[in-house]
Structure formats: structure tokens, C-alpha cells
Enzyme design. Structure first.
Site, PDB file in Angstrom:
ATOM      1  N   HIS A   1       0.833  -1.205   0.000  1.00 59.67           N
ATOM      2  CA  HIS A   1       0.000   0.000   0.000  1.00 59.67           C
ATOM      3  C   HIS A   1       0.865   1.251   0.000  1.00 59.67           C
ATOM      4  O   HIS A   1       0.598   2.221  -0.696  1.00 59.67           O
ATOM      5  CB  HIS A   1      -0.875   0.087   1.248  1.00 59.67           C
ATOM      6  CG  HIS A   1      -1.618  -1.170   1.548  1.00 59.67           C
ATOM      7  ND1 HIS A   1      -2.327  -1.340   2.688  1.00 59.67           N
ATOM      8  CD2 HIS A   1      -1.764  -2.286   0.833  1.00 59.67           C
ATOM      9  CE1 HIS A   1      -2.882  -2.531   2.681  1.00 59.67           C
ATOM     10  NE2 HIS A   1      -2.552  -3.118   1.566  1.00 59.67           N
TER      11      HIS A   1
ATOM     12  N   GLU B   1      -4.064 -10.492 -19.202  1.00 59.87           N
ATOM     13  CA  GLU B   1      -2.868 -10.583 -18.365  1.00 59.87           C
ATOM     14  C   GLU B   1      -2.556 -12.022 -17.972  1.00 59.87           C
ATOM     15  O   GLU B   1      -1.614 -12.288 -17.226  1.00 59.87           O
ATOM     16  CB  GLU B   1      -3.007  -9.684 -17.130  1.00 59.87           C
ATOM     17  CG  GLU B   1      -4.322  -9.774 -16.403  1.00 59.87           C
ATOM     18  CD  GLU B   1      -4.451  -8.748 -15.282  1.00 59.87           C
ATOM     19  OE1 GLU B   1      -3.479  -8.070 -14.930  1.00 59.87           O
ATOM     20  OE2 GLU B   1      -5.566  -8.642 -14.732  1.00 59.87           O
TER      21      GLU B   1
ATOM     22  N   ASP C   1       1.246  -8.625 -14.910  1.00 59.44           N
ATOM     23  CA  ASP C   1       0.874 -10.015 -14.654  1.00 59.44           C
ATOM     24  C   ASP C   1       1.180 -10.916 -15.844  1.00 59.44           C
ATOM     25  O   ASP C   1       1.568 -12.069 -15.663  1.00 59.44           O
ATOM     26  CB  ASP C   1      -0.614 -10.117 -14.292  1.00 59.44           C
ATOM     27  CG  ASP C   1      -0.836  -9.794 -12.824  1.00 59.44           C
ATOM     28  OD1 ASP C   1      -0.050 -10.288 -11.993  1.00 59.44           O
ATOM     29  OD2 ASP C   1      -1.760  -9.037 -12.507  1.00 59.44           O
TER      30      ASP C   1
ATOM     31  N   CYS D   1      -1.811  -1.301 -20.085  1.00 57.06           N
ATOM     32  CA  CYS D   1      -1.820  -0.511 -18.849  1.00 57.06           C
ATOM     33  C   CYS D   1      -0.816  -1.030 -17.819  1.00 57.06           C
ATOM     34  O   CYS D   1      -0.783  -0.547 -16.692  1.00 57.06           O
ATOM     35  CB  CYS D   1      -3.225  -0.452 -18.258  1.00 57.06           C
ATOM     36  SG  CYS D   1      -3.864  -2.077 -17.853  1.00 57.06           S
TER      37      CYS D   1
HETATM   38  C1  PEP Z   1      -0.957  -5.558 -14.823  1.00 61.05           C
HETATM   39  O1  PEP Z   1      -1.003  -6.700 -14.338  1.00 61.05           O
HETATM   40  O2  PEP Z   1      -0.185  -5.231 -15.738  1.00 61.05           O
HETATM   41  C2  PEP Z   1      -1.839  -4.504 -14.299  1.00 61.05           C
HETATM   42  C3  PEP Z   1      -1.932  -3.329 -14.882  1.00 61.05           C
HETATM   43  O3  PEP Z   1      -2.551  -4.774 -13.176  1.00 61.05           O
HETATM   44  P1  PEP Z   1      -1.931  -4.795 -11.702  1.00 61.05           P
HETATM   45  O4  PEP Z   1      -0.527  -4.267 -11.767  1.00 61.05           O
HETATM   46  O5  PEP Z   1      -2.823  -3.954 -10.867  1.00 61.05           O
HETATM   47  O6  PEP Z   1      -1.984  -6.253 -11.359  1.00 61.05           O
HETATM   48 MG    MG Z   2      -2.659  -7.280 -13.129  1.00 62.81          MG
END
Ligand code: PEP
Ligand code: MG
Length: 567
Positions: free
Chosen positions: A183, A426, A450, A497
Site C-alpha cells: 500500500h 494478463e 501479470d 496498462c
Molecule cells: C498488470 O497486471 O499489468 C496490471 C496493470 O494490473 P496490476 O498491476 O494492478 O496487477
Molecule cells: Mg494485473
């Protein structure tokens, strides 16, 4: 991000305690000592709550409230008193024993959300423990003292303290615990504070007052740096400041390549306050709003109304640019800072997380979906589903959405019936079958954090294997291209993203692979725009087409070299 400043050590109540006993005639006094420590911890938390600036995120203030409630709950203090009375344990030992029993009870819970509450138990018990050991005064003083320009070194920094420390001018954080997804790390990034976590024994090896260099970008902490190294880093800091000013010049310029191809640059949002930074850096939308933060550090998940109010505030703050809300992605690493012993899921990254958890526990999911649908009546909103593995999951969400739409219609509550629904790609299975996902969804978003973790079989929060975390692995590049192709064939927009999208070293490559939408932390938007505006995409695509069949045989350096040479 680089900071140079004197080390300021924050002491913290440590949870490992030696067994201790008190003679029968001191049991009463020991119970008094326990009661006083509880009331001092309550007082300290109340003070902390009052000092927190108004701009503090609501969820952080709520987490303080949740901790206060835990301190007031007899369930924490009474069994501890009983252990002192019946077993003649010292207050510290009794508290430690009761804490262990509570943590065990939390860990054996099936519900991952409740299981994650052990973190709160540890924070609260740690606070009482500090008062028993009379350490808290030192920590409180530190929180009140003049720490402007200091590098805070601590075993751990909870999010509420991170905000206070930032408010008092702390220049950087170094902690022994945690990884980049804790966090506090998420918060530090959005507050622009350099932070290095997981520095084992930092509080032993670093000394108060010594000048430290903290480079959040490379994860480096340098102590005892000589004058020339300090000079180098100070120059680098000044250079980075200059560079930010220079990048501001791109703010009003379009994100368009030299050969006229428009690129959509969007921002990722961790906290509602990041809206300002997204706009200040020229984002044309929010490509990923990670809603997990709303669920953290509190005893109860938010209800529909709270979701709705927060989302509405964000949407209003965006002034008409679209907001992509990712539904809850709890589980795995998202709530757990320290490695936990194997519980019901030995490998939580492969366990009941994200959409799997939401479909298993609709009572957790429904309020969020209802709030997003209600919000869709007020402006441009998109819904994004995390960690899809099979199209059946999409069908299950659609069924739930159909039910909710019907309910809302019956209740006379407005919503947009055409709310776009997209999916995160992902999981390698989803990337391989991307056309099936693109066929059912309105848009796709590649989550490389991921996707890389799962395709290369490396835990993204495990230091020991982080050297294998390679966005340029040919398997990863093939998966990315496959998803982009699937979207192109079916006429569905594909964004990225994950962190890779905000790293300007990969911008040329991703443009060459056909990516046209990038979503990233707001601080990277202008750097990526600079690359976009400097390149011609056609030659990059041709070069990728030429090299693609040979990806397995050429090194990443060669590939990047070829792309970087093109103008
Ligand atoms: C990702 O897995 O690339 C993603 C954007 O989600 P998070 O980092 O929140 O798992
Ligand atoms: Mg992710």
C-alpha cells in the site's frame, strides 16, 4: 526519482517478544500497565487522526478509524488481561500470545478479504507494544519533529504515516519490509516520493543523521557517499527537475507520430487525488483506475453508495475525459506485505483473486457493478474486468450485469445501457485466445505486469527471481502482438496498462508492434509523448515485421538497437 538527505530513523514496536512472567503479587500492576498502553495507543491514534491534513484520502482516514475501533474492542484487551491474570504472563508476552491466536484465526478464514485483516491486527498490536516498551514516544516525536528534507528509515511505514511524513517534508522513504505493490509503495508513487523497500536490516546499518542517497528508480540506497558521489546525485536531481520543466513544453502538443498517426496516452489512477496529476500531464482519459485501494486498510468493504460517491467525484474531476474503472483485483499480492505461511492457497497469484474472487462472492462484486452502472448515466465511463482466463467468466459477468440493469430499471435509476465492458489480458491463456475475448468485449487492455509474471513463471514480488522479469522476452512480445492483432482484426481498441506502457525505453517497440493506446502513471505521460512525437511509426512497423520471424534468435539488445537506429 532521487533524493539526498540525512537519515531519520523511526523506531517501531517489534512483534517478536521473549517469554516473560511476573510474580503473583505484580499481576495487578501488570494489568494496569497493559491498560495504560492501550489508552496511550488510542490517544496517539486520535492525535494522528486530528493532525492528518484535509486532503488525506478518505480510505486512509477510515483505516485510522478502523484501527481505533480495534483498540476499543474488548476482544483485543480482555483475553490479553486474562492471560496476565491466569498465566502470570508479562503484558508484552500476553499481548504477543493473543496476537498470534488472532492472526491464526484470521489466516484460517476462507474469505480472502477477511484473511487480509491480519495486517491491521499487526499494526494495532505493534502500536500497543511500542507503548509497553515506551518506544512510541520516540516515534510520535519523530512524526511531530522537524523532518523536512530527511530520508525516513523504518522497519515499516503504514500508509497514514506516509502521508503525514510527506506533509512534514520527508524527502524519501527506506523500509525493511514490503515490495513495490505494498500500500505504501502505491501511495509513495502517487505522492512522488522516492522509496526503496525490502532493505533488510536498514535500521541497523543506517545511522541517524548520515547523508543518504535514495534512488527510487533503480532501488538504490547509498550511505556514506563521498563528496563526488553526492555531487553526482545532486546534479542528477537538478537535471531531472530541469527535464520536467522542459517536458512541460509538450503538454499542449498532440501525441502524434512524425508520420501523423495519433496515439492515445491515458493515465493509471491509484487514488482519487491522482486525477489532478493525470490532467496536469495531459492524459486524454483514465485507462486504468485500480479500485483495490478503496478496499484496503479498513474493516468492511465499501458499500454501493460509497463506491458511487467516490467514482462520481473522480468523474467530475476529469472534466469530460473517459474513466475506465477496473473492478476489484484483490487477492494474491495485493493485500499482503510480508510473505505469509501457506494457508488455503499456497500460491495466491494462481488462486482466488480478481474476477475469480468477485464471481465467487457476488455480494462483494454487486455493489461495485451497481455503482459503476449508475455512474455511467453521468459521463463517459468504461468497465474493465481484471485477470480473465476464460470466456465463461465474461458470460458470468454479463449475466450479473443483465440482472443489475433489470433491477436498476425497475427502481427507476438511470444508467447507460451501452456501458462499454473491456477485459484485462494478463493471463497467457487469454492472450493466446485473444480473438475469442475481443469478440465478446468492447475493448482489451494488456496487463503486462501479470502477463510477464505468468508467462515467465516468476513471482512479480519475489526479489529472488526479479532478474528474470523481462518485458523483452520473445514469448512476451509474441503474446503482446497476438493481442494487438486480435483487436485489429475485430475492430476493438487494445490498450496497454502495465508498467511497460509507461517506460519510454519500450515506446518505439510497442508502436512498431501496433499499439496505439498507452495507459501509465501520470508522471510518465510526457516522456512517452516525447518519444511518440519523435518517431515515424511506418518504418518501425516494417522493421518489426522483418525481425518478428527471428525474435527467438536475436537478443533483446539487437532488437532495440535496430529500432533505435530508425528515424
Ligand atoms: C498488470 O497486471 O499489468 C496490471 C496493470 O494490473 P496490476 O498491476 O494492478 O496487477
Ligand atoms: Mg494485473
Amino acid at each position: 526519482m532521487v533524493a539526498v538527505g540525512p537519515a531519520y530513523l523511526l523506531q517501531q514496536g517489534c512483534l517478536s517478544v521473549e517469554p516473560g512472567y511476573v510474580p503473583a503479587d505484580r499481576v495487578g500492576l501488570e494489568i494496569d500497565r497493559l491498560e495504560s498502553a492501550f489508552s496511550a495507543a488510542r490517544q496517539s491514534l486520535q492525535n494522528l487522526r486530528q493532525q492528518i491534513p484535509d486532503s488525506t484520502p478518505q480510505d486512509v482516514a477510515e483505516f485510522l478509524q478502523a484501527h481505533l475501533l480495534m483498540l476499543e474492542d474488548r476482544g483485543l484487551i480482555d483475553p490479553t488481561r486474562e492471560l496476565i491474570r491466569t498465566e502470570h504472563f508479562s503484558a508484552e508476552w500476553a499481548l504477543q500470545q493473543h496476537r498470534d491466536a488472532l492472526v491464526q484465526a484470521f489466516e484460517s478464514m476462507e474469505d480472502p478479504y477477511l484473511r487480509s485483516r491480519r495486517e491491521d491486527v499487526d499494526h494495532v498490536v505493534g502500536q500497543v507494544m511500542s507503548f509497553l516498551r515506551q518506544e512510541e514516544n520516540a516515534r510520535e516525536k519523530a512524526l511531530e519533529g522537524d523532518i523536512s528534507g530527511c530520508v525516513i528509515v523504518a522497519h515499516d511505514i503504514p500508509p497514514a504515516e506516509a502521508i503525514l511524513l510527506h506533509h512534514r517534508g520527508a524527502a524519501a522513504f527506506v523500509t525493511e519490509l514490503g515490495g513495490p505493490l505494498s500500500h505504501t509503495a502505491i501511495l509513495a508513487r502517487s505522492l512522488n516520493i522516492p522509496m526503496v523497500m525490502g532493505v533488510h536490516n536498514a535500521t541497523h546499518y543506517l545511522h541517524p543523521g548520515e547523508i543518504l542517497v535514495v534512488d527510487g528508480g533503480t532501488g538504490t540506497v547509498l550511505a556514506d557517499a563521498d563528496a563526488s558521489i553526492l555531487h553526482h546525485y545532486r546534479k542528477q536531481r537538478a537535471f531531472l527537475r530541469e527535464r520536467r520543466i522542459q517536458l512541460q513544453g509538450l503538454l499542449k502538443k498532440p501525441a502524434e507520430s512524425r508520420d501523423g498517426i495519433p496515439i492515445r496516452l491515458l493515465a493509471n489512477l491509484e487514488l482519487p487525488e491522482d486525477v489532478q496529476s493525470a490532467r496536469a500531464n495531459g492524459a486524454v482519459g483514465i485507462g486504468l483506475y485500480r479500485t483495490e485501494f478503496l478496499y484496503m486498510n479498513r474493516s468492511q468493504p465499501p458499500d454501493e453508495e460509497e463506491h458511487f460517491q467516490i467514482y462520481r467525484e473522480i468523474l467530475q474531476g476529469l472534466g469530460g475525459i473517459p474513466l475506465t474503472i477496473r473492478t476489484l483485483d484483490l487477492g494474491a499480492d495485493k493485500l499482503i506485505r510480508e510473505a505469509e505461511p501457506c494457508g488455503s492457497a499456497c500460491n495466491p497469484a494462481l488462486g482466488l483473486r480478481a474476477i475469480r474472487l468477485c464471481l465467487r462472492e457476488p455480494e462483494l462484486f454487486r455493489p461495485q457493478l451497481r455503482a459503476i452502472l449508475r455512474l455511467s448515466a453521468l459521463g463517459p465511463v468504461r468497465l474493465l474486468l481484471p485477470m480473465l482466463t476464460s470466456v465463461q467468466e465474461i458470460e458470468a459477468v454479463f449475466a450479473l450485469l443483465t440482472q443489475i440493469r433489470r433491477e436498476l430499471a425497475q427502481e427507476g435509476i438511470p444508467f447507460d445501457p451501452t456501458l462499454p465492458v473491456g477485459g484485462m489480458i494478463e493471463v497467457p491463456a487469454a492472450a493466446i485466445c485473444a480473438t475469442a475475448f475481443a469478440a465478446r468485449l468492447d475493448f482489451l487492455s494488456i496487463g503486462t505486469n501479470d502477463l510477464i509474471q505468468y508467462s515467465l513463471a516468476i513471482d512479480r514480488v519475489d526479489d529472488a527471481v526479479s532478474y528474470l522479469y523481462d518485458p523483452l522476452h520473445p514469448a512476451v512480445l509474441r503474446l503482446i502482438r497476438r493481442v494487438i492483432e486480435a483487436g485489429r482484426q475485430l475492430g476493438k481498441p487494445v490498450a496497454m496498462c502495465g508498467e511497460m506502457a509507461g517506460d519510454p525505453r519500450y515506446t518505439r517497440l510497442l508502436l512498431g508492434l501496433g499499439l496505439r493506446e498507452f495507459s501509465m502513471q501520470p508522471g510518465s505521460l510526457l516522456e512517452v509523448k516525447e518519444v511518440v512525437r519523435a518517431v515515424r511509426i511506418e518504418p518501425l512497423s516494417r522493421e518489426i515485421d522483418r525481425l518478428y520471424p527471428h525474435l527467438d534468435r536475436i537478443s533483446a539488445e539487437t532488437l532495440m538497437d535496430h529500432l533505435n537506429r530508425l528515424h
